[in-house]
Design an enzyme around this catalytic site. Structure first.
Site, PDB file in Angstrom:
ATOM      1  CE  LYS A 176      -1.637  -1.382   3.820  1.00  0.00           C
ATOM      2  NZ  LYS A 176      -2.320  -1.621   5.116  1.00  0.00           N
ATOM      3  CB  THR A 208      -6.185   8.691   6.882  1.00  0.00           C
ATOM      4  OG1 THR A 208      -5.274   9.304   7.808  1.00  0.00           O
ATOM      5  CG2 THR A 208      -6.374   9.578   5.668  1.00  0.00           C
ATOM      6  N   GLY A 210      -7.678   4.063  10.385  1.00  0.00           N
ATOM      7  CA  GLY A 210      -8.223   2.754  10.008  1.00  0.00           C
ATOM      8  C   GLY A 210      -8.264   2.490   8.516  1.00  0.00           C
ATOM      9  CB  THR A 211      -6.705   4.063   5.510  1.00  0.00           C
ATOM     10  OG1 THR A 211      -5.469   4.220   6.192  1.00  0.00           O
ATOM     11  CG2 THR A 211      -7.412   5.393   5.405  1.00  0.00           C
ATOM     12  N   GLY A 212      -5.964   1.206   6.603  1.00  0.00           N
ATOM     13  CA  GLY A 212      -5.397  -0.115   6.301  1.00  0.00           C
ATOM     14  C   GLY A 212      -6.360  -1.236   6.669  1.00  0.00           C
ATOM     15  CB  CYS A 213      -8.504  -1.796   9.670  1.00  0.00           C
ATOM     16  SG  CYS A 213      -7.245  -1.691  10.942  1.00  0.00           S
TER      17      CYS A 213
HETATM   18  N1  LIG Z   1      -4.791  10.379   1.616  1.00  0.00           N
HETATM   19  C1  LIG Z   1      -5.176   9.339   0.893  1.00  0.00           C
HETATM   20  N2  LIG Z   1      -5.854   9.508  -0.261  1.00  0.00           N
HETATM   21  C2  LIG Z   1      -6.255   8.459  -1.018  1.00  0.00           C
HETATM   22  N3  LIG Z   1      -6.028   7.181  -0.694  1.00  0.00           N
HETATM   23  C3  LIG Z   1      -5.341   6.916   0.447  1.00  0.00           C
HETATM   24  C4  LIG Z   1      -4.892   7.965   1.295  1.00  0.00           C
HETATM   25  N4  LIG Z   1      -4.247   7.414   2.358  1.00  0.00           N
HETATM   26  C5  LIG Z   1      -4.317   6.093   2.179  1.00  0.00           C
HETATM   27  N5  LIG Z   1      -4.969   5.780   1.034  1.00  0.00           N
HETATM   28  C6  LIG Z   1      -5.279   4.434   0.549  1.00  0.00           C
HETATM   29  O1  LIG Z   1      -5.716   3.701   1.693  1.00  0.00           O
HETATM   30  C7  LIG Z   1      -5.154   2.386   1.698  1.00  0.00           C
HETATM   31  C8  LIG Z   1      -4.300   2.214   2.947  1.00  0.00           C
HETATM   32  O2  LIG Z   1      -3.107   2.891   2.731  1.00  0.00           O
HETATM   33  P1  LIG Z   1      -1.890   3.147   3.683  1.00  0.00           P
HETATM   34  O3  LIG Z   1      -2.056   4.504   4.271  1.00  0.00           O
HETATM   35  O4  LIG Z   1      -0.664   2.935   2.891  1.00  0.00           O
HETATM   36  O5  LIG Z   1      -2.028   2.020   4.804  1.00  0.00           O
HETATM   37  P2  LIG Z   1      -2.190   2.091   6.390  1.00  0.00           P
HETATM   38  O6  LIG Z   1      -3.537   2.706   6.672  1.00  0.00           O
HETATM   39  O7  LIG Z   1      -2.087   0.663   6.782  1.00  0.00           O
HETATM   40  O8  LIG Z   1      -1.065   2.948   6.898  1.00  0.00           O
HETATM   41  C9  LIG Z   1      -4.391   2.258   0.388  1.00  0.00           C
HETATM   42  O9  LIG Z   1      -5.224   1.647  -0.578  1.00  0.00           O
HETATM   43  C10 LIG Z   1      -4.062   3.694   0.003  1.00  0.00           C
HETATM   44  O10 LIG Z   1      -3.960   3.862  -1.384  1.00  0.00           O
HETATM   45  C1  LIG Z   2      -7.316  -2.249  17.187  1.00  0.00           C
HETATM   46  C2  LIG Z   2      -6.560  -1.567  16.110  1.00  0.00           C
HETATM   47  N1  LIG Z   2      -6.147  -2.277  15.047  1.00  0.00           N
HETATM   48  C3  LIG Z   2      -5.454  -1.669  14.058  1.00  0.00           C
HETATM   49  C4  LIG Z   2      -5.167  -0.316  14.122  1.00  0.00           C
HETATM   50  C5  LIG Z   2      -4.370   0.343  13.047  1.00  0.00           C
HETATM   51  O1  LIG Z   2      -5.145   0.438  11.968  1.00  0.00           O
HETATM   52  P1  LIG Z   2      -4.724   1.079  10.583  1.00  0.00           P
HETATM   53  O2  LIG Z   2      -5.730   0.675   9.601  1.00  0.00           O
HETATM   54  O3  LIG Z   2      -3.303   0.779  10.278  1.00  0.00           O
HETATM   55  O4  LIG Z   2      -4.941   2.580  10.881  1.00  0.00           O
HETATM   56  P2  LIG Z   2      -4.097   3.682  11.568  1.00  0.00           P
HETATM   57  O5  LIG Z   2      -3.693   3.324  12.940  1.00  0.00           O
HETATM   58  O6  LIG Z   2      -2.937   3.852  10.617  1.00  0.00           O
HETATM   59  O7  LIG Z   2      -5.037   4.804  11.583  1.00  0.00           O
HETATM   60  C6  LIG Z   2      -5.629   0.394  15.221  1.00  0.00           C
HETATM   61  N2  LIG Z   2      -5.402   1.724  15.327  1.00  0.00           N
HETATM   62  N3  LIG Z   2      -6.320  -0.245  16.217  1.00  0.00           N
END
Ligand SMILES: Nc1ncnc2c1ncn2[C@@H]1O[C@H](COP(=O)(O)OP(=O)(O)O)[C@@H](O)[C@H]1O
Ligand SMILES: Cc1ncc(COP(=O)(O)OP(=O)(O)O)c(N)n1
Length: 264
Positions: A176, A208, A210-213
């Protein structure tokens, strides 16, 4: 016999509802999939950060998985926050015992505010026991750096990182690109031979959490419905972009994305 698709999440609870089990179940529901869960840890958190982490006993995690799978089953499953090596080993054992093929491993390590959701000493267990069971592993850039020991800042670095993570045994790597610098975000899927890349514009927002979850839950839901992997990834990508674009502006910090986003 029901024909509804079923997905299981094995992850931590986020009291704020934007990430973890709560994000996963909302996303499963929104995408038309019956969701079940095994909670690995309870966190006390909101949009401002994580105030407390309380892992559950390993037997509690094992028992939740067994009770769900021996009765309800799962067409696909995902892992999120696993916290320690004992939980990772226990989850891997159940994945093998129940022959869960469509397993999405989101290698959650650190929350946005810096709180550790995976102990440092558990990283080796994740690599050894869980990655070889994954249909797809979905690292963000800091997680990919941690798994590989490489510096990953550009799309070219991402390709090298994906190859190194694939070598750890995951059948596919979905790298990602949300942490890339610049206006364009690239997410890429690697199957050991070729890359499939998806680029979109960065949305400028602080919401943003929880985007990854949410992304990995959408991917799991689409796999549970029987979508082929590339189509599932494309649909999950559309879902997360839409969820970020229409975030409900909740809380004083990094708010959640919109789990009732639509992609049709
Ligand atoms: N600011 C943003 N605008 C558009 N898409 C985003 C943005 N931030 C994250 N994404 C998308 O959300 C998903 C999670 O991305 P990422 O931020 O790399 O992971 P995590 O939330 O685990 O840190 C990916 O599909 C990424 O392309
Ligand atoms: C309970 C719990 N699980 C996972 C996360 C982290 O989630 P993620 O989607 O990577 O989002 P961010 O922490 O990057 O906002 C969490 N915070 N809590």
């Amino acid at each position: 016999m029901s024909t509804v698709a079923k997905a299981m999440t094995i992850a931590g609870s986020d009291s704020g509802g934007g990430a973890g089990i709560q994000a996963d179940l909302k996303t499963f529901h929104q995408l038309g999939v019956y969701g079940t869960s095994a909670i690995t840890a309870v966190t006390a958190q909101n949009t401002l950060g994580v105030a407390g982490v309380y892992p559950l006993p390993t037997e509690a995690v094992t028992q939740q998985i067994r009770e769900v799978l021996r009765d309800i089953g799962a067409d696909a499953a995902k892992t999120g926050m696993l916290f320690d090596a004992a939980i990772i080993r226990a989850v891997a054992e159940e994945v093998r015992a129940f022959r869960l093929e469509k397993l999405v491993v989101d290698p959650v390590m650190v929350a946005k505010g810096g709180a550790k959701l995976l102990l440092d000493e558990a990283i080796d267990a994740l690599k050894t026991h869980l990655l070889p069971l994954a249909e797809v592993v979905t690292p963000n850039l800091p997680e990919a750096e941690c798994l590989t020991g490489m510096t990953i800042r550009t799309p070219a670095d991402m390709r090298e990182g994906a190859k190194a993570i694939h070598a750890l045994g995951a059948r596919h790597v979905l790298m990602k690109g949300g942490h890339l610098d610049g206006e364009e975000i690239v997410d890429m899927l690697y199957d050991g031979q070729a890359f499939y890349e998806m680029a979109h514009s960065r949305i400028h927002t602080r919401h943003t959490h929880g985007t990854g979850c949410t992304f990995s839950a959408a991917l799991t839901a689409e796999l549970a419905k029987g979508k082929p992997l590339v189509e599932a990834v494309e649909r999950a990508n559309r879902f997360i972009v839409q969820a970020i674009a229409t975030a409900p502006q909740i809380g004083g910090g990094h708010g959640p994305t919109n789990h009732w986003a639509t992609i049709e």
